[in-house]
Design a protein around this motif. Sequence first.
Motif, mmCIF file in Angstrom:
data_model
loop_
_atom_site.group_PDB
_atom_site.id
_atom_site.type_symbol
_atom_site.label_atom_id
_atom_site.label_comp_id
_atom_site.label_asym_id
_atom_site.label_seq_id
_atom_site.Cartn_x
_atom_site.Cartn_y
_atom_site.Cartn_z
ATOM 1 N N TRP A 37 0.836 -1.214 0.000
ATOM 2 C CA TRP A 37 0.000 0.000 0.000
ATOM 3 C C TRP A 37 0.862 1.252 0.000
ATOM 4 N N LEU A 38 1.953 1.216 0.806
ATOM 5 C CA LEU A 38 2.837 2.371 0.863
ATOM 6 C C LEU A 38 3.494 2.654 -0.490
ATOM 7 N N SER A 39 3.884 1.577 -1.184
ATOM 8 C CA SER A 39 4.542 1.762 -2.478
ATOM 9 C C SER A 39 3.583 2.271 -3.551
ATOM 10 N N ASP A 40 2.302 1.915 -3.404
ATOM 11 C CA ASP A 40 1.307 2.323 -4.401
ATOM 12 C C ASP A 40 0.560 3.593 -4.004
ATOM 13 N N ALA A 41 0.658 3.992 -2.715
ATOM 14 C CA ALA A 41 -0.125 5.136 -2.243
ATOM 15 C C ALA A 41 0.420 6.441 -2.809
ATOM 16 N N PRO A 42 -0.455 7.413 -3.010
ATOM 17 C CA PRO A 42 -0.005 8.714 -3.475
ATOM 18 C C PRO A 42 0.873 9.406 -2.424
ATOM 19 N N GLN A 43 1.669 10.363 -2.845
ATOM 20 C CA GLN A 43 2.606 11.052 -1.965
ATOM 21 C C GLN A 43 1.884 11.746 -0.813
ATOM 22 N N GLY A 44 0.717 12.321 -1.085
ATOM 23 C CA GLY A 44 -0.030 13.025 -0.042
ATOM 24 C C GLY A 44 -0.479 12.106 1.066
ATOM 25 N N ALA A 45 -0.851 10.870 0.735
ATOM 26 C CA ALA A 45 -1.328 9.924 1.751
ATOM 27 C C ALA A 45 -0.210 9.559 2.719
ATOM 28 N N ILE A 46 1.000 9.392 2.173
ATOM 29 C CA ILE A 46 2.142 9.054 3.034
ATOM 30 C C ILE A 46 2.455 10.212 3.977
ATOM 31 N N ALA A 47 2.339 11.438 3.478
ATOM 32 C CA ALA A 47 2.600 12.612 4.318
ATOM 33 C C ALA A 47 1.587 12.703 5.459
ATOM 34 N N ILE A 48 0.315 12.418 5.122
ATOM 35 C CA ILE A 48 -0.730 12.451 6.157
ATOM 36 C C ILE A 48 -0.481 11.380 7.214
ATOM 37 N N LEU A 49 -0.080 10.171 6.765
ATOM 38 C CA LEU A 49 0.195 9.084 7.703
ATOM 39 C C LEU A 49 1.362 9.438 8.615
ATOM 40 N N ALA B 17 3.684 12.534 19.882
ATOM 41 C CA ALA B 17 3.757 13.764 20.682
ATOM 42 C C ALA B 17 2.731 13.750 21.810
ATOM 43 N N LEU B 18 1.510 13.274 21.503
ATOM 44 C CA LEU B 18 0.465 13.187 22.525
ATOM 45 C C LEU B 18 0.855 12.193 23.620
ATOM 46 N N LEU B 19 1.444 11.066 23.192
ATOM 47 C CA LEU B 19 1.853 10.061 24.165
ATOM 48 C C LEU B 19 2.937 10.605 25.086
ATOM 49 N N VAL B 20 3.914 11.307 24.511
ATOM 50 C CA VAL B 20 4.991 11.891 25.314
ATOM 51 C C VAL B 20 4.439 12.938 26.278
ATOM 52 N N ALA B 21 3.522 13.779 25.795
ATOM 53 C CA ALA B 21 2.924 14.805 26.651
ATOM 54 C C ALA B 21 2.145 14.171 27.801
ATOM 55 N N PHE B 22 1.402 13.103 27.502
ATOM 56 C CA PHE B 22 0.624 12.407 28.540
ATOM 57 C C PHE B 22 1.539 11.812 29.600
ATOM 58 N N LEU B 23 2.613 11.124 29.145
ATOM 59 C CA LEU B 23 3.532 10.496 30.101
ATOM 60 C C LEU B 23 4.246 11.544 30.952
ATOM 61 N N THR B 24 4.605 12.678 30.333
ATOM 62 C CA THR B 24 5.267 13.753 31.082
ATOM 63 C C THR B 24 4.341 14.331 32.140
ATOM 64 N N GLN B 25 3.085 14.594 31.755
ATOM 65 C CA GLN B 25 2.121 15.150 32.698
ATOM 66 C C GLN B 25 1.815 14.166 33.821
ATOM 67 N N TRP B 26 1.709 12.893 33.486
ATOM 68 C CA TRP B 26 1.435 11.856 34.480
ATOM 69 C C TRP B 26 2.584 11.760 35.478
ATOM 70 N N THR B 27 3.819 11.833 34.974
ATOM 71 C CA THR B 27 4.991 11.753 35.854
ATOM 72 C C THR B 27 5.053 12.956 36.786
ATOM 73 N N ALA C 20 2.396 12.465 9.443
ATOM 74 C CA ALA C 20 1.973 13.513 10.374
ATOM 75 C C ALA C 20 1.108 12.947 11.492
ATOM 76 N N THR C 21 0.262 11.981 11.161
ATOM 77 C CA THR C 21 -0.603 11.355 12.169
ATOM 78 C C THR C 21 0.215 10.598 13.210
ATOM 79 N N LEU C 22 1.208 9.846 12.718
ATOM 80 C CA LEU C 22 2.064 9.096 13.642
ATOM 81 C C LEU C 22 2.858 10.039 14.545
ATOM 82 N N ALA C 23 3.357 11.143 13.958
ATOM 83 C CA ALA C 23 4.120 12.115 14.747
ATOM 84 C C ALA C 23 3.249 12.756 15.817
#
Length: 205
Positions: free
Chosen positions: A14-26, A35-45, A28-31
């Motif tokens: 899918w990654l090899s066949d997906a358009p360039q925009g879809a990979i960028a969105i994916l 970031a949310l996970l790191v913020a949550f763990l920092t606040q919890w600590t 950004a979503t992972l990033a």
Amino acid sequence: MLAITKQVSAFVTWLSDAPQGAIAILTATLAAAVALLVAFLTQWTLSRRTRTELLTKKLEELYLALNEVSAHNLKRVEEALPLITATPFTKHVISGSSVQRQGLDLHKKIVMLVRLYFPRLAAAHQEVFRCNSRVNLLIYEAENGPPLSEEQLLSLSGFYRDAVVAMEEEIIQNRKVLVKDYLFPVRYRRVLIEETQTPGSKRDA
């Protein structure tokens, strides 16, 4: 295992066949998720550390109040000794307000700390409070009736002292639990007094 391999292969295809925009969105979503996970763990600590620091401070206040209770017990016994030889014509009355003589101000502070911050210590404090009440009642009756029994005074004040010591030991043994300074569950250890034995006898439960 074969199913996982097929899923990974399908994702790569899918990654090899997906358009360039879809990979960028994916990406950004992972990033954003990381970031949310790191913020949550920092606040919890930080929240956990702040809570532990507050509880540690309150536990120290409680321990110091118990030290004051021990000192008050010795002073009260010394002030009550003249009641042993008192007669109806030379009745001795201990000076000071009833709040000071009975240690009610100290116990009020301890009640507040236990109820608000350390409810697990409620049983230990109730035993301390009961022993304190027995000593107060014995002295009150001696002020208004027959001479004070030295044996009873020393016995009851001894049980009171041991109840305070047992509560102090319970605090020390369970410090991490009381201030919530742990990641995994920790067993809480009660320290009880065997009243059927001599003053000073204790057992763990």
